[in-house]
Enzyme design. Structure first.
Site, PDB file in Angstrom:
ATOM      1  N   ASP A 334       0.877  -1.146   0.000  1.00  0.00           N
ATOM      2  CA  ASP A 334       0.000   0.000   0.000  1.00  0.00           C
ATOM      3  C   ASP A 334       0.930   1.215   0.000  1.00  0.00           C
ATOM      4  OD1 ASP A 334      -2.347   1.560   0.394  1.00  0.00           O
ATOM      5  OD2 ASP A 334      -1.654   1.853   2.450  1.00  0.00           O
ATOM      6  N   ASP A 528      -1.167  -0.741   6.076  1.00  0.00           N
ATOM      7  CA  ASP A 528      -1.487  -0.156   7.357  1.00  0.00           C
ATOM      8  C   ASP A 528      -2.522  -1.068   8.028  1.00  0.00           C
ATOM      9  OD1 ASP A 528      -3.114   1.308   9.090  1.00  0.00           O
ATOM     10  OD2 ASP A 528      -2.575   3.191   8.119  1.00  0.00           O
ATOM     11  N   ASP A 532      -6.283  -1.252   5.912  1.00  0.00           N
ATOM     12  CA  ASP A 532      -6.170  -2.268   4.876  1.00  0.00           C
ATOM     13  C   ASP A 532      -6.576  -3.653   5.334  1.00  0.00           C
ATOM     14  OD1 ASP A 532      -5.187  -0.372   3.094  1.00  0.00           O
ATOM     15  OD2 ASP A 532      -3.156  -0.595   3.871  1.00  0.00           O
TER      16      ASP A 532
END
Lengths: 639, 123
Positions: A334, A528, A532
């Site tokens: 991410d 995170d 997520d």
């Protein structure tokens, strides 16, 4: 009373009685027999069997009644056979083998003593973590400073921390500032500067300054307590390839007993050796086949591997993760907060600067979007007064709308504005330039007209480029996923060395994307822990990043306590190494039995390669110790 | 003659071992004692776990008392990987383990070396 004796005591008592037996076995031929010879052997070995062997016989009998066979069964059958034969031989004035049964017990107990010591070392990680906990705290209660025990701390207590103090619990600084050594909890080697509003972690050490903070977590809720709980769970979780060891062990012992009978019958009835020699072969087989090493192969490696991880700030949550991590070929990242700092700043404003910032800030004040804080900070810095908003609506992944001073204001991505039919052409060139520079752009519109563009940039963390380089070098495919537009995403990706980028992914689409990549191989998702969660859960290995008390311990399969991307490679390498060690241990434990049984059975006796039962016992004991040692060496591996 | 007898005795012993250890072992699930807020059960640790199968109700905290009578090192530790439990059991002293069986299913627990095992059935 016998039941309550420790392994060490049983070993020492057995050893004392066995030393004369050892003399009789090895040295008597040079220095002369002890008085009473065979009767002395009987008198010395009997207490060894009773005191040293009690738990084996008791355990074997209890298991037998339940139609189970364990390692105790093998030890009990082996020693009891040698002993009862010797009693019979004593009465018939034949050669006796009391020393074999006694020494066997001594050697097995010796193995257990060593095993206990090494297992204690293997489980040290938890103990060390628990010892980090402060014992007392200085709190400000009833208008004065008081020294209290850690157990008496209450939530929201104001705690005073002086230079060199251990911070007693988790909290937020309300006064003062300092630097804090967090290495013991997070693995972060550099002291971290802390001031009002910063979170502090219990068990870390205050360096030079003084401050007071409000306790936000106490007792079992603190980060340290949660880490201890997590490591404890992981160390005792079901380990990979455990099933193999499990299914073998339930059949193994009865199979060994049957094999020993076959060995006895073959030697006595078919190969024509004497009764005594046939019995010694059978007893050796029983003794050498004890699957202790097999039982220790997996749990000890798991214990050391996960404990070592905790020390490095890499929390591996279960044994199963190791197996999954070994197969990973693709690592998805991410972007925000993982590759980048996650603290975006407004860098440029195009169009009506003040009005754009004012409208954007007014709307963002109601939003939870990661970029909101950047815009609010910029507005606050310019002391812009925020107007009232009504009819606030957030359209996930696209933008937000609301009514300000009777105007329909909207804020969002270029895609959203295009979808809404708003003309962005007048600022197209400036937008393209900002995007090419890796900046995230937020369009501001009022009454279907574009009035400005705010550019926000979130720069990569200092460690990101090196971390990605390491992973690429290790052969992983690295991919960056972000909700940002393609240009911004590419600019950041280029800075850190990622070539594959998936941009403009809606938050809900991350898990789908993980699934898409799973068609190509095993996927680790690094993100995170809070935002997520679905992608972390979907991935074969979910790696949750965190820093300080913001660590979402529940999320993911692996939690990286330090907010450092380098730990992704550490986590994957440590998982692989632990898994490899488990395989190696299992291989040696099995190979040991596979090689040892034929030797003990006398298959190589024509070559002069034989094992008497006492030596077989010694070899068996040290196979367990060698497996535990192999696991302990894992803590010295470079990851 | 005695050699033949040894062969016959050997065959009989092997058959007996196979029958005794591999034969069908009866495992009847014993239910815990339940109140609205908790359920309790005692597992005796002696040459294995009795009852071999313990039946618990999902969603109610369960207090399981382990009473280890067997001094054998094999049974010193009990590990319930599904419930995050790993405890050393003292000999002849009860030790209470509290778990929360969340979902229905069958969960195996073992001794430290995974030689002995017992089951928890959550219904």
């Amino acid at each position: 009373m016998l039941a309550s004796l420790t392994v060490k005591t049983r070993f020492i008592v057995s050893l004392i009685f066995s030393l004369p037996l050892l003399y009789m076995m090895i040295l008597a031929r040079y220095f002369g027999e002890l008085p009473g010879s065979d009767y002395t052997s009987f008198l010395l070995s009997t207490p060894v069997l009773i005191i040293g062997g009690y738990s084996f016989y008791r355990g074997a009998w209890a298991a037998f009644k339940k139609r189970f066979a364990s390692m105790d069964t093998l030890i009990a059958v082996g020693t009891f056979t040698a002993y009862t034969y010797s009693v019979y031989a004593l009465l018939r004035h034949l050669p006796v083998y009391f020393e074999i049964s006694a020494l066997l017990i001594v050697f097995i107990l010796l193995g257990q003593v060593f095993e206990e010591l090494s297992k204690q070392r293997a489980s040290k990680a938890i103990e060390k973590l628990a010892q980090l906990q402060a014992k007392e705290a200085t709190v400000f209660r009833d208008g004065k400073e008081q020294r209290i025990a850690i157990e008496d701390l209450l939530l929201n207590d104001v705690i005073i921390v002086k230079p060199g103090d251990k911070i007693p619990t988790d909290g937020v600084i309300i006064d003062g500032s300092s630097t804090v050594d967090e290495s013991m909890v997070t693995g972060e080697s550099l002291p971290v500067a802390k001031t009002v509003g910063a979170t502090v972690i219990g068990a870390t050490i205050n360096k030079t300054g003084s401050f007071s903070f409000k306790a936000t977590n106490i007792g079992s809720e603190t980060m340290l307590a949660q880490i201890i709980e997590l490591v404890k769970r992981a160390q005792n979780s079901r380990a990979p390839i455990q099933r193999l060891a499990d299914s073998i062990s339930s059949y193994f012992v009865p199979a060994v007993l049957m094999l020993a009978i076959i060995v006895f019958v073959a030697w006595y009835s078919l190969l024509g050796v004497g009764l005594v020699q046939a019995m010694l072969y059978a007893v050796s087989v029983i003794v050498i086949a004890c699957p202790c090493a097999l039982g220790l192969a997996v749990p000890t490696a798991l214990m050391v591997g996960t404990g070592y991880g905790a020390k490095l700030g890499v929390l591996i949550k279960s044994g199963e993760v190791l197996e999954a991590a070994r197969k990973v070929t693709i690592v998805l990242f991410d972007k925000t907060g993982t590759i980048t700092e996650g603290k975006p700043k407004v860098t440029d404003i195009v169009g009506d600067k003040t009005r754009s910032l004012q409208l954007a800030a007014a709307l963002e004040a109601r939003s939870e979007h990661p970029l909101a804080s950047a815009i609010l900070a910029a507005a606050a810095a310019k002391k812009i007064k925020l107007p009232k908003v009504s009819g606030f609506t957030a359209i996930e992944g696209r933008g937000i709308t609301g009514s300000i001073d009777g105007q329909a204001v909207l804020l969002g991505s270029l895609r959203y504005f295009t979808e809404q039919g708003i003309d962005t052409q007048p600022m197209a060139k400036r937008i393209a330039n900002l995007q090419a520079a890796g900046k995230t752009i937020i369009m501001v519109g009022a009454n279907k007209q574009l009035i400005g563009v705010i550019a926000v940039q979130d720069s990569p963390k200092a460690t990101s480029a090196a971390a990605i380089k390491t992973l690429n070098k290790l052969g992983y495919t690295t991919v960056m996923i972000t909700g940002d537009n393609t240009e911004t995403a590419r600019a950041i990706a280029k800075q850190v060395g990622i070539t594959e980028v998936r941009a403009e992914v809606l938050p809900a689409g991350k898990a789908d994307l993980v699934m898409e990549y799973q068609q190509r191989g095993s996927v680790a998702f690094v993100g995170d822990g809070i935002n997520d969660a679905p992608a972390l859960a979907q991935a074969d290995v979910g790696i949750a990043m965190g820093s300080g008390t913001d660590v979402a311990i529940e999320a993911g399969d692996i939690v990286l306590v330090r907010n450092n991307l380098n730990d992704v490679a550490t986590a994957l390498r440590l998982s692989k190494k632990t898994f490899t060690r488990i395989q190696l241990n299992l291989f040696w434990a099995l190979a040991y039995n596979v090689a040892g049984i034929p030797i003990a059975a006398g298959v190589f006796s024509s070559l002069g390669l034989v094992l008497n039962p006492a030596l077989a016992g010694l070899a068996m004991a040290f196979s367990s110790v060698s497996v535990v040692t192999s696991s302990l060496l894992l803590a010295r591996a470079k990851v | 003659m005695d050699k033949l007898l040894v062969v016959i005795a050997g065959i009989l012993s092997i058959t007996a071992i196979a029958w005794w250890f591999f034969g069908n072992k009866q495992q009847i699930a014993i239910a815990s004692e339940q109140t609205a807020s908790e359920q309790t059960a005692t597992i005796t640790v002696d040459g294995g776990y009795s009852p071999a199968v313990l039946s618990l109700k999902a969603g109610i905290p369960a207090k399981i008392t382990f009473l280890r009578k067997d001094p054998s090192g094999c049974l010193e530790e009990v590990i319930m990987p599904d419930f995050g439990v790993a405890e050393k059991l003292p000999v002849n002293e009860p030790l209470v383990v509290t778990i929360l069986p969340k979902a229905a299913g069958e969960f195996t627990y073992t001794c430290g070396m995974r030689m002995f095992s017992g089951k928890i059935q959550v219904v």
